[in-house]
Design a protein around this motif. Structure first.
Motif, mmCIF file in Angstrom:
data_model
loop_
_atom_site.group_PDB
_atom_site.id
_atom_site.type_symbol
_atom_site.label_atom_id
_atom_site.label_comp_id
_atom_site.label_asym_id
_atom_site.label_seq_id
_atom_site.Cartn_x
_atom_site.Cartn_y
_atom_site.Cartn_z
ATOM 1 N N THR A 258 6.314 19.216 -5.029
ATOM 2 C CA THR A 258 6.811 20.581 -4.957
ATOM 3 C C THR A 258 6.145 21.410 -6.043
ATOM 4 N N LEU A 259 5.525 22.519 -5.615
ATOM 5 C CA LEU A 259 4.858 23.437 -6.521
ATOM 6 C C LEU A 259 5.671 24.728 -6.575
ATOM 7 N N GLN A 260 6.077 25.106 -7.764
ATOM 8 C CA GLN A 260 6.820 26.352 -7.946
ATOM 9 C C GLN A 260 5.908 27.378 -8.619
ATOM 10 N N VAL A 261 5.636 28.472 -7.895
ATOM 11 C CA VAL A 261 4.794 29.539 -8.404
ATOM 12 C C VAL A 261 5.708 30.694 -8.802
ATOM 13 N N VAL A 262 5.600 31.106 -10.074
ATOM 14 C CA VAL A 262 6.431 32.173 -10.620
ATOM 15 C C VAL A 262 5.528 33.361 -10.913
ATOM 16 N N ILE A 263 5.846 34.521 -10.351
ATOM 17 C CA ILE A 263 5.060 35.743 -10.542
ATOM 18 C C ILE A 263 5.579 36.452 -11.783
ATOM 19 N N GLN A 264 4.692 36.623 -12.763
ATOM 20 C CA GLN A 264 5.045 37.322 -13.974
ATOM 21 C C GLN A 264 4.692 38.802 -13.817
ATOM 22 N N PRO A 265 5.469 39.706 -14.372
ATOM 23 C CA PRO A 265 5.151 41.130 -14.259
ATOM 24 C C PRO A 265 3.867 41.459 -15.015
ATOM 25 N N CYS A 266 3.135 42.418 -14.480
ATOM 26 C CA CYS A 266 1.868 42.838 -15.081
ATOM 27 C C CYS A 266 2.098 44.134 -15.843
ATOM 28 N N ASP A 267 1.793 44.141 -17.096
ATOM 29 C CA ASP A 267 1.968 45.325 -17.938
ATOM 30 C C ASP A 267 0.595 45.751 -18.444
ATOM 31 N N ARG A 268 0.036 46.779 -17.837
ATOM 32 C CA ARG A 268 -1.309 47.232 -18.203
ATOM 33 C C ARG A 268 -1.292 48.204 -19.385
ATOM 34 N N SER A 269 -0.158 48.636 -19.800
ATOM 35 C CA SER A 269 -0.071 49.540 -20.939
ATOM 36 C C SER A 269 0.352 48.767 -22.171
ATOM 37 N N TYR A 270 0.241 49.434 -23.321
ATOM 38 C CA TYR A 270 0.572 48.789 -24.585
ATOM 39 C C TYR A 270 1.772 49.492 -25.190
ATOM 40 N N PRO A 271 2.537 48.785 -25.947
ATOM 41 C CA PRO A 271 3.702 49.424 -26.566
ATOM 42 C C PRO A 271 3.276 50.503 -27.554
ATOM 43 N N ARG A 272 3.919 51.640 -27.474
ATOM 44 C CA ARG A 272 3.606 52.758 -28.361
ATOM 45 C C ARG A 272 4.902 53.482 -28.698
ATOM 46 N N ASP B 44 0.857 -1.191 0.000
ATOM 47 C CA ASP B 44 0.000 0.000 0.000
ATOM 48 C C ASP B 44 0.889 1.236 0.000
ATOM 49 N N GLU B 45 0.740 2.045 -1.065
ATOM 50 C CA GLU B 45 1.579 3.228 -1.215
ATOM 51 C C GLU B 45 0.760 4.489 -1.026
ATOM 52 N N GLY B 46 1.443 5.532 -0.708
ATOM 53 C CA GLY B 46 0.810 6.827 -0.608
ATOM 54 C C GLY B 46 0.618 7.462 -1.969
ATOM 55 N N PRO B 47 -0.164 8.547 -2.037
ATOM 56 C CA PRO B 47 -0.386 9.230 -3.315
ATOM 57 C C PRO B 47 0.931 9.744 -3.893
ATOM 58 N N VAL B 48 0.943 9.847 -5.210
ATOM 59 C CA VAL B 48 2.137 10.284 -5.925
ATOM 60 C C VAL B 48 1.746 11.445 -6.829
ATOM 61 N N PHE B 49 2.451 12.570 -6.688
ATOM 62 C CA PHE B 49 2.231 13.710 -7.569
ATOM 63 C C PHE B 49 2.901 13.447 -8.908
ATOM 64 N N LYS B 50 2.219 13.777 -9.957
ATOM 65 C CA LYS B 50 2.768 13.637 -11.296
ATOM 66 C C LYS B 50 2.566 14.947 -12.039
ATOM 67 N N PRO B 51 3.634 15.665 -12.287
ATOM 68 C CA PRO B 51 5.020 15.376 -11.886
ATOM 69 C C PRO B 51 5.255 15.761 -10.424
ATOM 70 N N CYS B 52 6.382 15.317 -9.893
ATOM 71 C CA CYS B 52 6.688 15.642 -8.494
ATOM 72 C C CYS B 52 7.103 17.104 -8.338
ATOM 73 N N PHE B 53 7.548 17.723 -9.428
ATOM 74 C CA PHE B 53 7.895 19.148 -9.398
ATOM 75 C C PHE B 53 7.106 19.816 -10.517
ATOM 76 N N PHE B 54 6.235 20.795 -10.135
ATOM 77 C CA PHE B 54 5.319 21.408 -11.093
ATOM 78 C C PHE B 54 5.417 22.918 -10.972
ATOM 79 N N ARG B 55 5.398 23.590 -12.120
ATOM 80 C CA ARG B 55 5.509 25.046 -12.147
ATOM 81 C C ARG B 55 4.190 25.668 -12.595
#
Length: 877
Positions: free
Chosen positions: A553-567, A457-468
């Motif tokens: 392991t869960l890796q959360v990456v914060i992306q920059p927020c750009d509310r303006s548009y290139p001009r 009897d095994e415990g639960p397994v995350f797939k994948p074990c490292f997720f972003r």
């Protein structure tokens, strides 16, 4: 008669003279030339020191024996008739030293002494015996006569003898003697040649009164060898090694023997032979009779059958004749192991089991059989898994103590993926296999191992074990940024699994206990201290119904927020007639840059045939006309989009002007409405009245007849010569000069239908634009009177106003420029000008330029290109 006869001078060795005080001085009378190994004399050492342990000579040409005999070591010549050296005696135990002084005198003095009363006569030597031979270990009878010496002039004979050989230090006392009257030499006993190979007997013949008429005779007695010594081996046991399966003729080793009898005779000519071999199987070795070299004889030396051979060897002198003396010795030959036996498995099938997820556990031991020597490289087994281990889950090693193969699991097995694994294992040796003679090549031995995986009897397994997961700073609280799920290995699904984030980690996201959804719980900010480089690693727990726990392991990456548009940041440009491309660069209002590369496009297709966009780099492009297009102002809409899909549209205004530098055309200004105040309207009214008054004055003074050409020349001449300037450039602009702003301006004129007029704002200064035309009229057309009376009046009015304003100020500045550093007036000075062409017909401008009564202005009809531009600034184009 013997006494009356003259005494002959001694040519050999003389009798030594004894000294009462032996420790002081001894004199020897010797010939002037002495050969090597010649007896000089003998001294009685015991009279000086009873126990002399060390005897030495101060002269290296002489040596002293223990009995006091003095010999020459090399040829000696006594040219000065006398020579002296010292014999040193030492008693090391008593620490006593004694010295004996030896004087050597030649026979010349003695010969002179007898020459006065003696007449020299020739005498015949009667004794000169050949060397004698004495048989070694002779049986006698003793005393045994060896030789007889005689002299015609003397009757008393004495001898002194010495031996050569290993026994020289032990002089055989009483071995030989001579009869005083007859000269017969006798041996008293048998002699061992190995101890005394030869003797030298020195015979002295003297008269009864002690005079020696004859030179001492040296007689050699050689001891003839008898084969009384059997040969013997130099070692008690000879030991050799040879690899098994060696070819016949391979040298194993050499046995050596010696014989103490006389060398180079049959007594020492030895022969070897093998007497016997143990074990007594087929003869495996041969022995060379003369050299004693042992070589391989049998082509099949098998260590596994016989590991050691013992040879009994005989050596016999007299060249191996049966009557020769012989001795036996032993030679032991060890057969060295080679890998001529391949290992084989004791079993061909093995079966074992292991629980899933077990790591670094031994599950099986495998044995092999190898006939080679145990522990040697030829028998040490090397195991290898040749099939069934592609994922490198198993390893097999060798136990050096038992030579068994140990099978081990190094990666956890999964029962759900494979319930059974079948492995094929092969075995070799450390040493390469050597095929024995007359044998066939063997096939590598292999065995099969079946590994049964036991389910647990095994415990639960995350797939994948490292997720972003990626989150954005723009996300609101409660935003779902993804799911992180685990599976039950037994069922293969996520039913009944609960999720949890342990405390003490990043607290700005949480996970739903049942669904596994990850949501934000606070506003995300990349600049928070707890967030490193905009990311955070979170450990997530998954718990099944039985309480088994799995982690991921869960890796959360914060992306920059750009509310303006290139001009495009800069939208107004001036392009001169050289059509130099314009570089367009985009940006936005956020600190974080947008996603590269940027894509530029013209949204107006009609302008696409006139203008084109060329890429410069990922951020900027070049804007340029496709061909010859009319001068004017163009509004070009350009869209800019980044790789993330954000898009902005900017309108680019390009003033395509017929100019050399953008400053000649003025700075592009955006169109807009102008609101005039009360004072502005009043100023315009006053300006109009003043302009009307000036026009009336000009018309009255100049007259209608001379306005056609003279006014134009006057206008051009004053602009080019009197003012001494080309145009009021940017570096001499006065702050009181205010540009005239118009609603629809091209150059400095205001369009009113098909005609152009000039307006000036009085009291607010003037610019060069007020005297420049907005059209395309040239200087030649002005000189010919083209344009009518209104054009001439405008030119005259423009010059007068500009001259009245600039002349006082330019005069003051020129006056200041003509002063040197000490504020003294300078009559002339040099002015630097830019290159305006290959030459000027007007010459240089100096202090005397205004002294000419007439100015030749015909050169203005053929102006250089660069100077024509300067002239065009003073007239209406």
């Amino acid at each position: 008669m013997a006494r009356a006869a003259p005494r002959l001078v001694l040519l050999g060795l003389l009798v030594l003279s004894l000294c009462c005080d032996a420790c002081k001085k001894v004199t020897f009378h010797v010939p002037s030339v002495l050969e090597a190994d010649t007896l000089v004399g003998r001294v009685n050492l015991n009279e000086c020191l009873q126990s002399a342990e060390h005897i030495s000579s101060s002269d290296g040409s002489f040596k002293v024996l223990e009995d006091g005999s003095v010999y020459t070591t090399s040829a000696v010549s006594l040219s000065d008739e006398k020579r002296t050296f010292t014999i040193l005696l030492k008693d090391l135990q008593e620490h006593v030293e004694k010295k004996i002084l030896i004087d050597l005198e030649t026979d010349e003095k003695k010969k002179t002494r007898h020459a006065r009363d003696t007449v020299l006569k020739r005498t015949k030597r009667r004794w000169g015996p050949i060397p004698s031979v004495m048989i070694e270990n002779s049986l006698g009878p003793f005393p045994l006569q060896i030789q007889q010496v005689q002299s015609d002039t003397a009757q008393n004979y004495t001898i002194y003898y010495s031996a050569s050989g290993p026994g020289i230090d032990q002089d055989p006392k009483g071995l030989f003697y001579i009869e005083k009257e007859t000269g017969n030499i006798f041996a008293t006993r048998a002699v061992d040649r190995e101890q005394y190979p030869s003797f030298q007997i020195i015979c002295f013949a003297s008269t009864p009164d002690g005079y020696s008429p004859e030179v001492p005779l040296v007689h050699t007695i050689r001891i003839e060898d008898d084969n009384d010594n059997a040969p013997y081996f130099t070692q008690d046991v000879f030991e050799f090694c040879v690899p098994e399966n060696s070819k016949p003729g391979v040298v194993v080793g050499t046995v050596t023997a010696e014989d103490r009898d006389e060398p180079y005779t049959l007594h020492t000519t030895l022969k070897y032979r093998i007497v016997s071999q143990a074990p007594s199987v087929t003869p495996a070795f041969s022995l060379h009779g003369d050299t004693g070299v042992i070589t391989v004889l049998s082509p099949q030396l098998d260590r596994e059958l016989v590991s050691t051979y013992t040879l009994l060897i005989e050596v016999r002198d007299m060249a191996g004749q049966p009557f020769g003396l012989c001795t036996t010795g032993t030679a032991v030959i060890k057969i060295e192991d080679t890998n001529d036996n391949a290992p084989t498995f004791k079993q061909l099938q093995y079966e074992t089991q292991v629980e899933e997820n077990r790591v670094n556990v031994d599950i099986l031991r495998i044995s092999v059989v190898d006939a080679d020597e145990f522990g040697a490289p030829g028998s040490t087994a090397v195991y290898e898994i040749i099939r069934g281990n592609d994922d490198h889950t198993f390893e097999i090693t060798t136990d050096r103590n038992t030579n068994e193969g140990v099978l081990c699991v190094v990666k956890g097995l999964d029962y759900e993926n494979a319930k059974q694994r079948i492995l094929v294992i092969a075995v070799n040796n450390e040493a390469p296999y050597m095929l024995a003679p007359h044998s066939q090549q063997v096939v590598q031995s292999t065995c099969t191992v079946t590994v049964n995986v036991l389910d647990i009897d095994e415990g639960p397994v995350f797939k994948p074990c490292f997720f972003r997961m990626d989150a954005s700073e723009c996300d609101d609280i409660g935003t779902n940024i993804g799911k992180y799920l685990a599976e039950d290995p037994e069922t293969g699904n996520s039913e009944g699994i609960c999720y949890k984030i342990p405390p003490g980690q990043c607290n700005w996201v949480n996970i739903d206990e049942k669904s596994g959804e990850v949501r934000t719980v606070r506003v995300l900010d990349r600049d928070l201290g707890e967030v490193k480089r905009g990311q955070c690693n979170i450990t997530v727990l998954a718990i099944d119904r039985n309480g088994k726990t799995g982690t991921g392991t869960l890796q959360v990456v914060i992306q920059p927020c750009d509310r303006s548009y290139p001009r495009i940041l800069i939208t107004d440009y001036i392009m001169c007639r050289d059509r130099k491309p314009i570089c367009l660069s985009a940006g936005d209002g956020d600190e974080t840059s947008y996603s590269m590369p940027l894509v530029y496009r013209m949204t107006d297709r009609s302008l696409g045939s006139m203008w084109k966009i060329t890429r410069h780099n990922e951020k900027s492009v070049y804007l340029s006309p496709r061909g010859d297009i009319p001068f004017g102002t163009y509004t070009i809409p350009v869209s800019v989009s980044d790789s993330s899909g954000r898009q902005g549209i900017s309108e680019i205004r390009v003033n395509y002007c017929d100019c050399v530098t953008p400053s000649d055309c003025g700075v592009a200004r955006s169109a807009g409405s102008v609101t005039l105040g009360v004072w502005a309207i009043l100023a315009m009214i006053l300006g109009s009245l003043l302009l009307l008054l000036i026009l009336i004055t000009i018309c009255g003074c100049c007259g209608a007849g001379v306005m056609h050409r003279q006014v134009t020349d006057d206008c051009a001449n004053h602009n080019l010569i009197i003012s001494n300037t080309e145009a009021p450039g940017e570096e001499v602009m006065d702050h009181n000069i205010i540009p005239l702003q118009t609603t629809d301006q091209v150059g400095c004129g205001i369009k009113t239908g098909d005609q152009q007029t000039f307006e000036m704002v009085k009291g607010r200064g003037h610019t060069l634009e007020s005297v420049r035309g907005g059209g395309h009229q040239t200087l030649g057309s002005v000189k010919e009177g083209g344009g009518g009376q209104a054009m001439v009046d405008t030119c005259r009015y423009s010059y007068s106003e500009w001259h009245n304003f600039t002349h006082p100020r330019l005069g003051e500045k020129v006056h200041l420029c003509r002063q040197d550093e000490e504020q003294k007036h300078s009559e002339d000075y040099l002015l630097s000008y830019n290159y305006e062409g290959k030459g000027s017909l007007a010459g240089s401008v100096g202090c005397c330029s205004d002294q000419h009564e007439e100015e030749a202005l015909d050169f203005l009809d053929q102006l250089e290109p660069k100077f024509r531009t300067l002239a065009e600034t003073c007239i209406k184009r």
